[in-house]
Each structure stands twice: as C-alpha cells, then as structure tokens.
Design a protein around this motif. Structure first.
Motif, PDB file in Angstrom:
ATOM      1  N   LEU A   1     -35.923   6.454 -16.315  1.00 36.41           N
ATOM      2  CA  LEU A   1     -36.129   5.472 -15.252  1.00 36.41           C
ATOM      3  C   LEU A   1     -37.606   5.307 -14.920  1.00 36.41           C
ATOM      4  O   LEU A   1     -38.092   4.184 -14.778  1.00 36.41           O
ATOM      5  N   CYS A   2     -38.323   6.424 -14.814  1.00 35.14           N
ATOM      6  CA  CYS A   2     -39.761   6.351 -14.526  1.00 35.14           C
ATOM      7  C   CYS A   2     -40.504   5.614 -15.634  1.00 35.14           C
ATOM      8  O   CYS A   2     -41.404   4.807 -15.367  1.00 35.14           O
ATOM      9  N   PHE A   3     -40.114   5.875 -16.876  1.00 34.34           N
ATOM     10  CA  PHE A   3     -40.740   5.221 -18.027  1.00 34.34           C
ATOM     11  C   PHE A   3     -40.520   3.710 -17.972  1.00 34.34           C
ATOM     12  O   PHE A   3     -41.460   2.922 -18.068  1.00 34.34           O
TER      13      PHE A   3
ATOM     14  N   ILE B   1     -43.116   0.425 -17.018  1.00 36.44           N
ATOM     15  CA  ILE B   1     -43.367  -0.696 -17.938  1.00 36.44           C
ATOM     16  C   ILE B   1     -42.977  -2.030 -17.299  1.00 36.44           C
ATOM     17  O   ILE B   1     -43.727  -2.999 -17.331  1.00 36.44           O
ATOM     18  N   LEU B   2     -41.790  -2.086 -16.712  1.00 39.12           N
ATOM     19  CA  LEU B   2     -41.229  -3.349 -16.225  1.00 39.12           C
ATOM     20  C   LEU B   2     -41.860  -3.859 -14.938  1.00 39.12           C
ATOM     21  O   LEU B   2     -41.753  -5.042 -14.624  1.00 39.12           O
ATOM     22  N   THR B   3     -42.496  -2.977 -14.174  1.00 43.15           N
ATOM     23  CA  THR B   3     -43.059  -3.407 -12.889  1.00 43.15           C
ATOM     24  C   THR B   3     -44.575  -3.582 -12.941  1.00 43.15           C
ATOM     25  O   THR B   3     -45.208  -3.746 -11.900  1.00 43.15           O
TER      26      THR B   3
ATOM     27  N   ILE C   1     -39.919   3.483  -6.579  1.00 43.47           N
ATOM     28  CA  ILE C   1     -39.686   4.849  -7.042  1.00 43.47           C
ATOM     29  C   ILE C   1     -39.002   5.734  -6.003  1.00 43.47           C
ATOM     30  O   ILE C   1     -38.152   6.556  -6.341  1.00 43.47           O
ATOM     31  N   ILE C   2     -39.338   5.571  -4.718  1.00 46.12           N
ATOM     32  CA  ILE C   2     -38.741   6.421  -3.683  1.00 46.12           C
ATOM     33  C   ILE C   2     -37.239   6.174  -3.601  1.00 46.12           C
ATOM     34  O   ILE C   2     -36.435   7.116  -3.574  1.00 46.12           O
ATOM     35  N   HIS C   3     -36.843   4.898  -3.593  1.00 46.01           N
ATOM     36  CA  HIS C   3     -35.419   4.550  -3.499  1.00 46.01           C
ATOM     37  C   HIS C   3     -34.646   5.092  -4.700  1.00 46.01           C
ATOM     38  O   HIS C   3     -33.571   5.686  -4.555  1.00 46.01           O
ATOM     39  N   ILE C   4     -35.222   4.897  -5.881  1.00 43.83           N
ATOM     40  CA  ILE C   4     -34.552   5.330  -7.112  1.00 43.83           C
ATOM     41  C   ILE C   4     -34.481   6.853  -7.171  1.00 43.83           C
ATOM     42  O   ILE C   4     -33.446   7.432  -7.505  1.00 43.83           O
ATOM     43  N   LEU C   5     -35.579   7.509  -6.815  1.00 46.01           N
ATOM     44  CA  LEU C   5     -35.624   8.970  -6.833  1.00 46.01           C
ATOM     45  C   LEU C   5     -34.540   9.553  -5.922  1.00 46.01           C
ATOM     46  O   LEU C   5     -33.786  10.447  -6.324  1.00 46.01           O
TER      47      LEU C   5
END
Length: 197
Positions: A108-110, A114-116, A124-128
């Motif tokens: 996800l971080c990778f 790239i996509l953002t 990142i905070i929400h996903i984490l």
C-alpha cells in the motif's frame, strides 16, 4: 520415535503440556507489545513536534529507529521460539496474520507513493489505522483476548475520526492514541497475567 514409543505417562505429560499451552495463550509476557507500543507512541509524538512545531522537512526520519528494533525482534523471537517447548497452530496463525499485515502495508505504501505523486501524507494515516486494526483484531479473536479485540476496533474508530480532522498534523495524533489502546494497554494487561501465573 513413533507414537508406540511413548509410555502412558509421557503421553499424558505431552497432552497436559499442550492443553496448558493452549489455555495459557500466553507464555506471553507482553514485552513485544510494550516495546513496539511505546516506541511507535514516542516516535509519532516526536514526528508531530518536528512537523507541527519546527516545520522540519525530514520529520519522517525518526522512523529509522525502528530498523534496529525490528532486527532485535527477529533475534528475540528466534531465541524465544527455541525455548518454547510447545509450538501450536495458534502461534503459527498469529505469525502469518502479522506477516500478511506487513506485506499489505508495504504494498500500500509503495502504490500510494506512486499514485499520489508524493502526496501520500494525505491518505497514509487513514490507511495505516484501517489496515493496522486488522491484525490486532484478528490476534485478539484467535487467542480470545478482549483487550486486543477492543484495540483493533479502536483503530478502526480512530481511522473514521481521522477523516474529520482536516489538518494532517493533528491527524497524526491518532497514531499514538492507537498505540495506547492497541498495544500499550494490552501489553500491560498481558504482563499482569503473566506475572500472576
């Protein structure tokens, strides 16, 4: 040695040790929970101060501290597994749950990076928090340990709350809050259980 080589006494001892291991889902003293809980709590507070107070561009550099701690965990876990007399399916499943989490987070971080176009910090905070709740919750379910179940749910609640915080700096404070409920409180609870046995 096959099953016919076991005396009745040895068979009973083996069964008893396996039952005790299953009941005592933890010959777990909570050490790793507390180590990672406090480490991530402290580093996230330091990052918040560097970002919000000092506007330091490389605020994320504090996370390099996790590398030697991760290496230490590998050796600590190997030593602990060598000393552990009974290794159950529960132990294996929990290990795979956390390996899955690590792989998913790296992917996800990778892809987010790239996509953002480098604006990963917006998401990142929400996903984490969303993804982190999964292994905590599942570990709690597998070992029937409520503090971890509640910790996983709390991560998801914090994930939702973080979407209503518009300032990224303050969104970041959801991370130390998650560490308290998902790692630190369960860690101290496990330590108390371990000492009382």
């Amino acid at each position: 040695m096959n099953e016919n080589d076991f005396s009745p006494r040895q068979s009973l001892q083996l069964i008893e040790s396996m039952i005790n291991r299953a009941k005592d889902k933890y010959a777990e003293d909570g050490f790793m929970y507390l180590l990672w809980g406090w480490l991530v709590f402290i580093l996230s507070i330091i990052q918040f101060v560097l970002l919000h107070v000092f506007n330091y561009a490389y605020h994320y550099i504090v996370w390099l501290v996790t590398i030697p701690v991760f290496i230490y965990q590998i050796f600590y876990t190997k030593k602990k597994n060598r000393n552990q007399k009974v290794f159950t399916y529960t132990d294996a499943i929990i290990g795979y749950v956390w390996i899955t989490y690590a792989i998913v987070m790296l992917l996800l971080c990778f892809f987010i990076g790239i996509l953002t176009s480098g604006e990963y910090f917006k998401y990142i905070i929400h996903i984490l928090l969303a993804v982190y709740g999964m292994p905590v919750f599942l570990t709690g379910i597998i070992i029937k340990y409520r503090p971890l179940i509640y910790g996983g749910i709390a991560c998801w609640v914090l994930c939702i709350l973080s979407t209503f915080i518009k300032n990224y700096d303050y969104q970041f404070l959801c991370i130390p809050a998650a560490m308290i409920v998902a790692w630190i409180i369960p860690g101290y609870s496990l330590r108390a259980k371990y000492k009382s046995q």
